[in-house]
Design an enzyme around this catalytic site. Structure first.
Site, short mmCIF file in Angstrom:
data_model
loop_
_atom_site.label_atom_id
_atom_site.label_comp_id
_atom_site.label_asym_id
_atom_site.label_seq_id
_atom_site.Cartn_x
_atom_site.Cartn_y
_atom_site.Cartn_z
N ASP A 46 -25.35 -3.91 -19.52
CA ASP A 46 -25.97 -5.18 -19.79
C ASP A 46 -25.43 -6.28 -19.19
O ASP A 46 -24.98 -7.41 -19.73
CB ASP A 46 -25.64 -5.38 -21.72
CG ASP A 46 -26.06 -3.99 -22.30
OD1 ASP A 46 -25.00 -3.87 -23.18
OD2 ASP A 46 -26.97 -3.65 -21.98
N GLU A 225 -36.09 -6.09 -25.82
CA GLU A 225 -34.85 -6.61 -25.93
C GLU A 225 -34.31 -7.35 -24.57
O GLU A 225 -34.94 -7.25 -23.57
CB GLU A 225 -33.83 -5.51 -26.38
CG GLU A 225 -33.71 -4.26 -25.56
CD GLU A 225 -32.82 -3.50 -26.04
OE1 GLU A 225 -32.29 -3.38 -27.27
OE2 GLU A 225 -31.96 -2.55 -25.18
#
Ligand code: AHR
Length: 475
Positions: A46, A225
């Site tokens: 991420d 997401e």
């Protein structure tokens, strides 16, 4: 055109490399520039790489333990690999922020350093996925050494699973985009956008931008997401990640005109196909949760995580090998980002366009080298150190690891697997010679003194090193 290949010639020519006659003719042999290698940072998922106007790159991301917020700083992207990592904040001992800490993002908002992140309680069971969005704030100008404290919880439209927030400014207005599970919609998460009034407070109603419904968005889990926004060529491109976090994880993209109402869902068009997916040829699996930055020359860089193996034992969410990766981001002729494929481990690849005809790039169709402009991935070649002295290099197409460009006796240039033979070690060696004045390079063939890789009659062949046909523009 034929030339003789000999071991003696090879030794003479590699000796010549140190005596520098070849280099003297070419003014300089281009010294390899310290460049990033993939994976850039192991076991950081991420990842967000933020280039600040202080000239430094800042990098944060999820750690496998999901228990803390970390930050690295470097003057170069490559420097992030070995940069000292500061722990800015750790999850709390009890309560709603004592469990998972996910997907931090560093932002400079109204003169303050703020990190948004998702957090949940500890205590086991399903409660650990009671994930909500929070922010911490730094007490001073240096995010690496300042004291970070909890600013508070994001006031989301619903009290439900929300994560992966990002913020961006467009036409002077700050926006907030995030992923959230919306009551009444049976998905893990959808994407939302709203104007931001203050770091944790929306300025108005949220707009739902996309719900995962396409087959490539609902593999394993129904997920949209990790929004990331890029403003280029008169449009805003919002990438997002979809499906389960294993090899099925991939990037989708929404596009809006820069003058559109970003809070009108109709302003955003969803790409029908994923824009970035697993690539078995380059051994990168589950690429996603991206961010964007620019390199030291101001060229767009895609930042993302991906594993270099497919089979995962146990829950992918707890597999630590989502490594941070970077690669150049190119554009199609009409200004749309061309993500290509995840380029794989090792030095970043480059593209080489003929200096005599920019539409002709060094490329390949399978094992056949061509001069043309096919798919991006077919034009990306990785340069690695050679086997004929420190000046020699080898070139390999990213889609065919283990295959290299070789000079052949008939004057052709081909792709051959590394046979580790003396003959292969002779014919696969080139010297990258830069012509700073022209901004071009040449790949002189050690096995064929005076010859270099070039374009002749529309084909990739050995040509006289001094001819314009031997010149390439690296990109
Ligand atoms: O890496 C932890 C979470 O898993 C991230 O917030 C999300 O993007 C991913 O799916």
């Amino acid at each position: 055109m034929h030339f003789t290949l000999s071991r003696r010639g090879f030794i003479a020519s590699s000796a010549a490399l140190s005596a520098a006659p070849m280099m003297a003719r070419a003014k300089v042999a281009e010294a390899p520039v310290a460049a990033p290698q993939n994976p850039l940072v192991r076991q950081r998922a991420d990842a967000q790489i933020f280039r600040h106007d202080d000239g430094h790159y800042y990098m944060t991301g999820s750690v496998p333990e999901y228990d803390r917020l970390v930050l690295r700083r470097s003057k170069t992207i490559a420097g992030l690999t070995s940069a000292t990592e500061a722990v800015l904040w750790r999850h709390e001992k009890t309560g709603p922020l004592s469990g998972f800490i996910w997907a931090p993002e560093l932002h400079r908002i109204d003169g303050q350093w703020i990190i948004y992140f998702a957090a949940g309680p500890s205590g086991g069971g399903e409660d650990v996925f009671r994930i909500r969005t929070y922010a911490v704030v730094c007490d001073g100008p240096d995010p690496m050494t300042g004291k970070w404290s909890l600013l508070g919880q994001f006031q989301a439209p619903w009290d439900s699973f929300n994560l992966d927030s990002t913020s961006f400014v467009h036409k002077g207005q700050r926006y907030f985009a995030w992923a959230q599970r919306e009551p009444g919609i049976e998905t893990n998460s959808n994407l939302y956008i709203a104007k931001l009034e203050s770091p944790l407070k929306l300025a108005g109603k949220a707009t739902r931008l996309t719900v995962p419904t396409l087959d490539w968005e609902i593999r394993g889990y129904k997920v949209a997401e990790a929004p990331a926004v890029l403003h280029r060529n008169g449009r805003l491109f919002m990438t997002y990640s979809a499906s389960a976090t294993d090899a099925r994880y991939c990037l989708g993209m929404l596009t809006a005109d820069e003058d559109a109402d970003l809070l009108d869902a109709a302003s955003w068009t969803k790409s029908p196909q994923p824009v970035f997916t697993t690539c078995r040829e380059t051994s990168v699996f589950g690429p996603g949760h991206n961010s964007f930055t620019v390199d030291e020359q101001g060229r767009d860089i895609l930042v993302y995580h991906g594993r270099d193996y497919e089979a995962i034992q146990g829950d992918p969410l707890f597999n630590p090998d989502r490594h941070t990766r970077v690669q150049r981001l190119y554009y199609t002729a009409d200004g749309i980002p061309d993500f290509g494929v995840p380029v794989g481990n090792g030095p970043l690849p480059e593209r080489f366009a003929s200096a005599t005809n920019a539409r002709l790039l060094l490329a390949h169709e399978g094992p056949q080298l061509i001069a043309g402009n096919p798919l991006l991935a077919q034009t990306q070649f990785r340069q690695t150190p050679g086997r004929a002295g420190q000046q020699s290099v080898m070139l390999s197409p990213i889609l065919m690891p283990g295959h290299y460009l070789v000079a052949r006796k008939d004057g052709s240039v081909a792709l051959e697997p590394d046979s580790n033979s003396a003959d292969f070690d002779l014919r696969s060696q080139f010297v990258r010679l830069a012509d700073a004045r022209r901004g071009t390079i040449r790949f002189a063939a050690i096995a064929a003194p005076g010859k270099a890789i070039g374009v002749a009659d529309g084909q990739i062949r050995l040509v006289r090193s001094r001819d314009a046909a031997a010149r390439w523009r690296a990109d």
